[in-house]
Design a protein around this motif. Structure first.
Motif, short mmCIF file in Angstrom:
data_model
loop_
_atom_site.label_atom_id
_atom_site.label_comp_id
_atom_site.label_asym_id
_atom_site.label_seq_id
_atom_site.Cartn_x
_atom_site.Cartn_y
_atom_site.Cartn_z
N SER A 17 0.79 -1.23 0.00
CA SER A 17 0.00 0.00 0.00
C SER A 17 0.83 1.29 0.00
N PRO A 18 1.94 1.38 0.76
CA PRO A 18 2.72 2.62 0.69
C PRO A 18 3.26 2.89 -0.72
N LYS A 19 3.61 1.85 -1.45
CA LYS A 19 4.09 2.02 -2.82
C LYS A 19 2.95 2.46 -3.74
N VAL A 20 1.77 1.92 -3.51
CA VAL A 20 0.60 2.33 -4.29
C VAL A 20 0.28 3.79 -3.97
N ASP A 21 0.33 4.15 -2.69
CA ASP A 21 0.07 5.54 -2.29
C ASP A 21 1.07 6.49 -2.96
N ALA A 22 2.34 6.08 -3.03
CA ALA A 22 3.35 6.91 -3.68
C ALA A 22 3.06 7.07 -5.17
N ALA A 23 2.60 5.99 -5.81
CA ALA A 23 2.26 6.05 -7.23
C ALA A 23 1.08 7.00 -7.45
N ILE A 24 0.10 6.94 -6.55
CA ILE A 24 -1.06 7.83 -6.65
C ILE A 24 -0.61 9.28 -6.47
N ALA A 25 0.24 9.51 -5.48
CA ALA A 25 0.75 10.87 -5.23
C ALA A 25 1.54 11.40 -6.42
N ALA A 26 2.16 10.49 -7.17
CA ALA A 26 2.94 10.88 -8.35
C ALA A 26 2.05 11.10 -9.58
N GLY A 27 0.74 10.89 -9.40
CA GLY A 27 -0.18 11.17 -10.49
C GLY A 27 -0.69 9.97 -11.27
N LYS A 28 -0.35 8.76 -10.83
CA LYS A 28 -0.85 7.56 -11.52
C LYS A 28 -2.36 7.45 -11.30
N PRO A 29 -3.11 7.06 -12.32
CA PRO A 29 -4.57 6.97 -12.20
C PRO A 29 -5.01 5.66 -11.54
N ILE A 30 -4.85 5.60 -10.21
CA ILE A 30 -5.17 4.39 -9.46
C ILE A 30 -6.20 4.74 -8.39
N ARG A 31 -7.17 3.89 -8.24
CA ARG A 31 -8.18 4.04 -7.19
C ARG A 31 -8.03 2.88 -6.22
#
Length: 74
Positions: A17-31
């Protein structure tokens, strides 16, 4: 948009989850969808997800689970 299915009681989810959160913060379109909630379980069922962590990639409609999800966010 891509979907990341997780559960707060899932050990692998807690590591990814922290890696997913970082990807989201970087602008990746993930929900992120918490499957411990009724809505999350319903949406997971729609996509055929029956285990966490799971990652649904649209375009190819690919469903990744377990270690495949971890490798996606390395």
């Amino acid at each position: 948009m891509h979907l990341y299915f997780w559960s707060p009681s899932c050990g692998p989810c807690k590591r990814i989850s922290p890696k997913v959160d970082a990807a989201i913060a970087a602008g990746k379109p993930i929900r992120k969808i918490d499957v411990s909630e009724d809505t999350g379980r319903f949406v997971a069922g729609v996509f055929g997800v029956n285990a966490t962590p799971a990652y649904v990639k649209f375009g190819s409609t690919q469903v990744l689970t377990g270690n495949q999800v971890a490798k996606e966010f390395e």
